[in-house]
Design an enzyme around this catalytic site. Sequence first.
Site, PDB file in Angstrom:
ATOM      1  N   VAL A 188     -44.322  82.565 -17.780  1.00  0.00           N
ATOM      2  CA  VAL A 188     -44.334  83.253 -19.079  1.00  0.00           C
ATOM      3  C   VAL A 188     -45.767  83.311 -19.628  1.00  0.00           C
ATOM      4  O   VAL A 188     -45.989  83.863 -20.703  1.00  0.00           O
ATOM      5  CB  VAL A 188     -43.377  82.543 -20.074  1.00  0.00           C
ATOM      6  N   ASP A 189     -46.750  82.807 -18.838  1.00  0.00           N
ATOM      7  CA  ASP A 189     -48.142  82.933 -19.291  1.00  0.00           C
ATOM      8  C   ASP A 189     -48.631  84.344 -18.987  1.00  0.00           C
ATOM      9  O   ASP A 189     -47.948  85.117 -18.310  1.00  0.00           O
ATOM     10  CB  ASP A 189     -49.024  81.863 -18.608  1.00  0.00           C
ATOM     11  N   HIS A 248     -38.894  86.016 -16.381  1.00  0.00           N
ATOM     12  CA  HIS A 248     -38.476  85.016 -17.373  1.00  0.00           C
ATOM     13  C   HIS A 248     -39.089  85.285 -18.738  1.00  0.00           C
ATOM     14  O   HIS A 248     -39.092  84.413 -19.601  1.00  0.00           O
ATOM     15  CB  HIS A 248     -38.871  83.603 -16.905  1.00  0.00           C
ATOM     16  N   CYS A 268     -37.031  90.219 -31.965  1.00  0.00           N
ATOM     17  CA  CYS A 268     -36.378  90.104 -33.272  1.00  0.00           C
ATOM     18  C   CYS A 268     -34.858  90.000 -33.094  1.00  0.00           C
ATOM     19  O   CYS A 268     -34.241  90.859 -32.457  1.00  0.00           O
ATOM     20  CB  CYS A 268     -36.712  91.322 -34.136  1.00  0.00           C
ATOM     21  N   CYS A 273     -39.045  95.472 -38.336  1.00  0.00           N
ATOM     22  CA  CYS A 273     -38.066  95.641 -39.436  1.00  0.00           C
ATOM     23  C   CYS A 273     -38.434  94.822 -40.671  1.00  0.00           C
ATOM     24  O   CYS A 273     -37.773  94.926 -41.712  1.00  0.00           O
ATOM     25  CB  CYS A 273     -36.660  95.251 -38.959  1.00  0.00           C
ATOM     26  N   GLY A 275     -46.477  79.102  -5.218  1.00  0.00           N
ATOM     27  CA  GLY A 275     -46.507  78.145  -6.328  1.00  0.00           C
ATOM     28  C   GLY A 275     -45.191  77.970  -7.049  1.00  0.00           C
ATOM     29  O   GLY A 275     -45.172  77.845  -8.275  1.00  0.00           O
ATOM     30  N   ASN A 287     -47.778  77.276  -0.913  1.00  0.00           N
ATOM     31  CA  ASN A 287     -47.440  76.281  -1.929  1.00  0.00           C
ATOM     32  C   ASN A 287     -48.213  74.992  -1.651  1.00  0.00           C
ATOM     33  O   ASN A 287     -48.592  74.719  -0.512  1.00  0.00           O
ATOM     34  CB  ASN A 287     -45.924  76.019  -1.918  1.00  0.00           C
ATOM     35  N   GLU A 321     -47.120  72.061  -1.593  1.00  0.00           N
ATOM     36  CA  GLU A 321     -46.364  71.212  -0.650  1.00  0.00           C
ATOM     37  C   GLU A 321     -45.058  71.919  -0.327  1.00  0.00           C
ATOM     38  O   GLU A 321     -44.707  72.902  -0.998  1.00  0.00           O
ATOM     39  CB  GLU A 321     -46.071  69.851  -1.295  1.00  0.00           C
ATOM     40  N   ALA A 365     -53.346  77.006  -4.421  1.00  0.00           N
ATOM     41  CA  ALA A 365     -53.231  78.474  -4.452  1.00  0.00           C
ATOM     42  C   ALA A 365     -54.604  79.145  -4.468  1.00  0.00           C
ATOM     43  O   ALA A 365     -54.794  80.213  -3.878  1.00  0.00           O
ATOM     44  CB  ALA A 365     -52.429  78.890  -5.689  1.00  0.00           C
TER      45      ALA A 365
HETATM   46  C1  BV8 Z   1     -29.098  83.088 -14.846  1.00  0.00           C
HETATM   47  C2  BV8 Z   1     -38.650  80.345 -19.037  1.00  0.00           C
HETATM   48  C3  BV8 Z   1     -27.210  84.551 -14.689  1.00  0.00           C
HETATM   49  C4  BV8 Z   1     -38.667  79.314 -20.068  1.00  0.00           C
HETATM   50  C5  BV8 Z   1     -37.317  79.488 -17.181  1.00  0.00           C
HETATM   51  C6  BV8 Z   1     -27.149  80.122  -9.103  1.00  0.00           C
HETATM   52  C7  BV8 Z   1     -27.236  81.496  -9.370  1.00  0.00           C
HETATM   53  C8  BV8 Z   1     -27.603  81.958 -10.633  1.00  0.00           C
HETATM   54  C9  BV8 Z   1     -27.885  81.030 -11.655  1.00  0.00           C
HETATM   55  C10 BV8 Z   1     -27.796  79.667 -11.395  1.00  0.00           C
HETATM   56  C11 BV8 Z   1     -27.440  79.225 -10.127  1.00  0.00           C
HETATM   57  N1  BV8 Z   1     -27.431  77.859 -10.160  1.00  0.00           N
HETATM   58  C12 BV8 Z   1     -27.799  77.442 -11.393  1.00  0.00           C
HETATM   59  C13 BV8 Z   1     -28.004  78.510 -12.174  1.00  0.00           C
HETATM   60  C14 BV8 Z   1     -28.370  78.449 -13.603  1.00  0.00           C
HETATM   61  C15 BV8 Z   1     -29.872  78.352 -13.844  1.00  0.00           C
HETATM   62  C16 BV8 Z   1     -30.614  77.512 -12.836  1.00  0.00           C
HETATM   63  O1  BV8 Z   1     -31.181  78.026 -11.883  1.00  0.00           O
HETATM   64  N2  BV8 Z   1     -30.640  76.212 -13.078  1.00  0.00           N
HETATM   65  C17 BV8 Z   1     -31.407  75.327 -12.197  1.00  0.00           C
HETATM   66  C18 BV8 Z   1     -32.001  74.200 -13.042  1.00  0.00           C
HETATM   67  C19 BV8 Z   1     -30.471  74.829 -11.104  1.00  0.00           C
HETATM   68  N3  BV8 Z   1     -30.458  79.674 -13.878  1.00  0.00           N
HETATM   69  C20 BV8 Z   1     -30.420  80.370 -15.036  1.00  0.00           C
HETATM   70  O2  BV8 Z   1     -29.872  79.965 -16.045  1.00  0.00           O
HETATM   71  C21 BV8 Z   1     -31.088  81.737 -15.034  1.00  0.00           C
HETATM   72  N4  BV8 Z   1     -30.170  82.725 -15.549  1.00  0.00           N
HETATM   73  O3  BV8 Z   1     -28.818  82.583 -13.799  1.00  0.00           O
HETATM   74  O4  BV8 Z   1     -28.336  84.098 -15.456  1.00  0.00           O
HETATM   75  C22 BV8 Z   1     -27.628  85.688 -13.821  1.00  0.00           C
HETATM   76  C23 BV8 Z   1     -28.093  85.445 -12.514  1.00  0.00           C
HETATM   77  C24 BV8 Z   1     -28.454  86.508 -11.724  1.00  0.00           C
HETATM   78  C25 BV8 Z   1     -28.392  87.804 -12.214  1.00  0.00           C
HETATM   79  C26 BV8 Z   1     -27.956  88.023 -13.510  1.00  0.00           C
HETATM   80  C27 BV8 Z   1     -27.565  86.971 -14.318  1.00  0.00           C
HETATM   81  C28 BV8 Z   1     -32.286  81.765 -15.961  1.00  0.00           C
HETATM   82  C29 BV8 Z   1     -33.368  80.856 -15.440  1.00  0.00           C
HETATM   83  C30 BV8 Z   1     -34.635  81.066 -16.276  1.00  0.00           C
HETATM   84  C31 BV8 Z   1     -34.916  79.818 -17.105  1.00  0.00           C
HETATM   85  N5  BV8 Z   1     -36.237  79.939 -17.729  1.00  0.00           N
HETATM   86  N6  BV8 Z   1     -38.500  79.697 -17.747  1.00  0.00           N
HETATM   87  C32 BV8 Z   1     -39.959  78.547 -20.045  1.00  0.00           C
HETATM   88  O5  BV8 Z   1     -40.888  78.824 -19.249  1.00  0.00           O
HETATM   89  O6  BV8 Z   1     -40.019  77.653 -20.889  1.00  0.00           O
HETATM   90  S1  BV8 Z   1     -37.255  78.705 -15.680  1.00  0.00           S
HETATM   91  C33 BV8 Z   1     -38.448  77.484 -15.454  1.00  0.00           C
HETATM   92  O7  BV8 Z   1     -38.412  77.098 -14.085  1.00  0.00           O
HETATM   93  C34 BV8 Z   1     -39.851  77.937 -15.608  1.00  0.00           C
HETATM   94  O8  BV8 Z   1     -40.037  79.095 -16.269  1.00  0.00           O
HETATM   95  C35 BV8 Z   1     -40.363  78.130 -14.198  1.00  0.00           C
HETATM   96  O9  BV8 Z   1     -40.921  79.391 -14.060  1.00  0.00           O
HETATM   97  C36 BV8 Z   1     -39.134  78.078 -13.428  1.00  0.00           C
HETATM   98  C37 BV8 Z   1     -39.307  77.723 -11.977  1.00  0.00           C
HETATM   99  O10 BV8 Z   1     -40.183  76.608 -11.886  1.00  0.00           O
HETATM  100  P1  BV8 Z   1     -41.499  76.784 -10.979  1.00  0.00           P
HETATM  101  O11 BV8 Z   1     -42.263  77.937 -11.496  1.00  0.00           O
HETATM  102  O12 BV8 Z   1     -41.115  76.792  -9.552  1.00  0.00           O
HETATM  103  O13 BV8 Z   1     -42.304  75.472 -11.358  1.00  0.00           O
HETATM  104  P2  BV8 Z   1     -42.086  74.014 -10.741  1.00  0.00           P
HETATM  105  O14 BV8 Z   1     -42.861  73.067 -11.595  1.00  0.00           O
HETATM  106  O15 BV8 Z   1     -40.632  73.771 -10.519  1.00  0.00           O
HETATM  107  O16 BV8 Z   1     -42.781  74.097  -9.308  1.00  0.00           O
HETATM  108  C38 BV8 Z   1     -44.184  74.305  -9.220  1.00  0.00           C
HETATM  109  C39 BV8 Z   1     -44.524  74.398  -7.754  1.00  0.00           C
HETATM  110  O17 BV8 Z   1     -45.919  74.685  -7.640  1.00  0.00           O
HETATM  111  C40 BV8 Z   1     -44.283  73.096  -6.988  1.00  0.00           C
HETATM  112  O18 BV8 Z   1     -43.606  73.396  -5.774  1.00  0.00           O
HETATM  113  C41 BV8 Z   1     -45.692  72.567  -6.698  1.00  0.00           C
HETATM  114  O19 BV8 Z   1     -45.764  71.929  -5.438  1.00  0.00           O
HETATM  115  C42 BV8 Z   1     -46.498  73.843  -6.675  1.00  0.00           C
HETATM  116  N7  BV8 Z   1     -47.906  73.653  -7.057  1.00  0.00           N
HETATM  117  C43 BV8 Z   1     -48.421  72.790  -7.973  1.00  0.00           C
HETATM  118  N8  BV8 Z   1     -49.756  72.952  -8.035  1.00  0.00           N
HETATM  119  C44 BV8 Z   1     -50.086  73.932  -7.159  1.00  0.00           C
HETATM  120  C45 BV8 Z   1     -48.908  74.385  -6.531  1.00  0.00           C
HETATM  121  N9  BV8 Z   1     -48.908  75.350  -5.589  1.00  0.00           N
HETATM  122  C46 BV8 Z   1     -50.110  75.899  -5.266  1.00  0.00           C
HETATM  123  N10 BV8 Z   1     -51.291  75.511  -5.829  1.00  0.00           N
HETATM  124  C47 BV8 Z   1     -51.307  74.538  -6.771  1.00  0.00           C
HETATM  125  N11 BV8 Z   1     -52.490  74.163  -7.314  1.00  0.00           N
END
Ligand code: BV8
Length: 239
Positions: free
Chosen positions: A103-104, A119, A127, A149, A186, A212, A214, A230
């Site tokens: 979201v950045d 996302h 609104c 509005c 990432g 990634n 890792e 990255a």
């Molecule tokens: C939905 C905004 C229905 C807010 C976020 C199965 C199918 C569908 C849905 C689900 C399902 N199972 C469960 C669900 C529900 C849920 C879900 O997935 N829950 C999880 C916890 C199991 N999903 C939802 O609710 C979604 N909606 O499903 O609606 C639908 C589905 C399909 C079609 C129509 C309707 C909505 C999910 C969105 C939630 N909002 N973000 C905010 O940002 O505050 S998600 C949140 O996690 C973050 O935004 C982030 O973007 C996202 C994913 O995390 P990552 O970006 O991967 O970050 P993370 O820290 O996890 O990993 C970082 C990685 O980078 C690591 O691997 C690390 O090793 C690596 N890294 C670190 N440093 C570096 C690096 N790589 C390279 N270089 C580096 N230097």
Amino acid sequence: MTRPSEGAAAPPPGIVVLTGAGVSRESGLATFRDPDGIWQRVRIEDVATPEAFARDPARVQAFYDARRAQLADPAVAPNAAHLALAELDRRWPGDFLLVTQNVDDLHDRAGSARLLHMHGELAKARCLRCGAVEPSPQRLADGPPCPACGRRGALRPHVVWFGEVPLGMERIEEALAGCGLFVSIGTSGSVYPAAGFVAEARGRGARTVELNLEPSEGSAMFDEARHGPATRLVPEFVE
Ligand code: BV8
């Protein structure tokens, strides 16, 4: 990076890139699930669901106001990975879509054009009264008026919370259906539906690559996985 061969009859393959918080880590923004990640400090249930917003809007607004304020810090700027992806977008003659879970606004500031924030975006507010999506005031906690509005206190972050429908799904499905190359950068592969994109691309015969720090939860799904920061992996891959 595969280059379309000169004079080839077939059009260059479509490319879909998916990014997550790891691509912004070296710009100084925390990820979510790393040891110093955001979800280690606050619970998703308290700040990133519609129920949390209904229960304690001030707490949710403060959480996003703090993250939005970070984007205004001059030290937080696009890094070499963001810039390389913007360059690839400019240069690639075939279909191209960068889908970000972030979201950045770092991909935007790097110059990516064919970009979709699935996302939502910290830089925008929505609104609850008239539905308008506008550039967000710095702080929503003070209940500023909706630019469209005029209603005060009706703005929420234009961010997709858990349990809400991601943005642009039709366009994403279409891009995945036609792509020849899917690159995931990432992301831990722990949030759906984004974590399922690699399987969809594979199912359509695309080459799949993970860049990634890792191995992620979905590493086994990729034809190729390269591990490291990255800012090194992405420019190398784009060359
Ligand atoms: C939905 C905004 C229905 C807010 C976020 C199965 C199918 C569908 C849905 C689900 C399902 N199972 C469960 C669900 C529900 C849920 C879900 O997935 N829950 C999880 C916890 C199991 N999903 C939802 O609710 C979604 N909606 O499903 O609606 C639908 C589905 C399909 C079609 C129509 C309707 C909505 C999910 C969105 C939630 N909002 N973000 C905010 O940002 O505050 S998600 C949140 O996690 C973050 O935004 C982030 O973007 C996202 C994913 O995390 P990552 O970006 O991967 O970050 P993370 O820290 O996890 O990993 C970082 C990685 O980078 C690591 O691997 C690390 O090793 C690596 N890294 C670190 N440093 C570096 C690096 N790589 C390279 N270089 C580096 N230097």
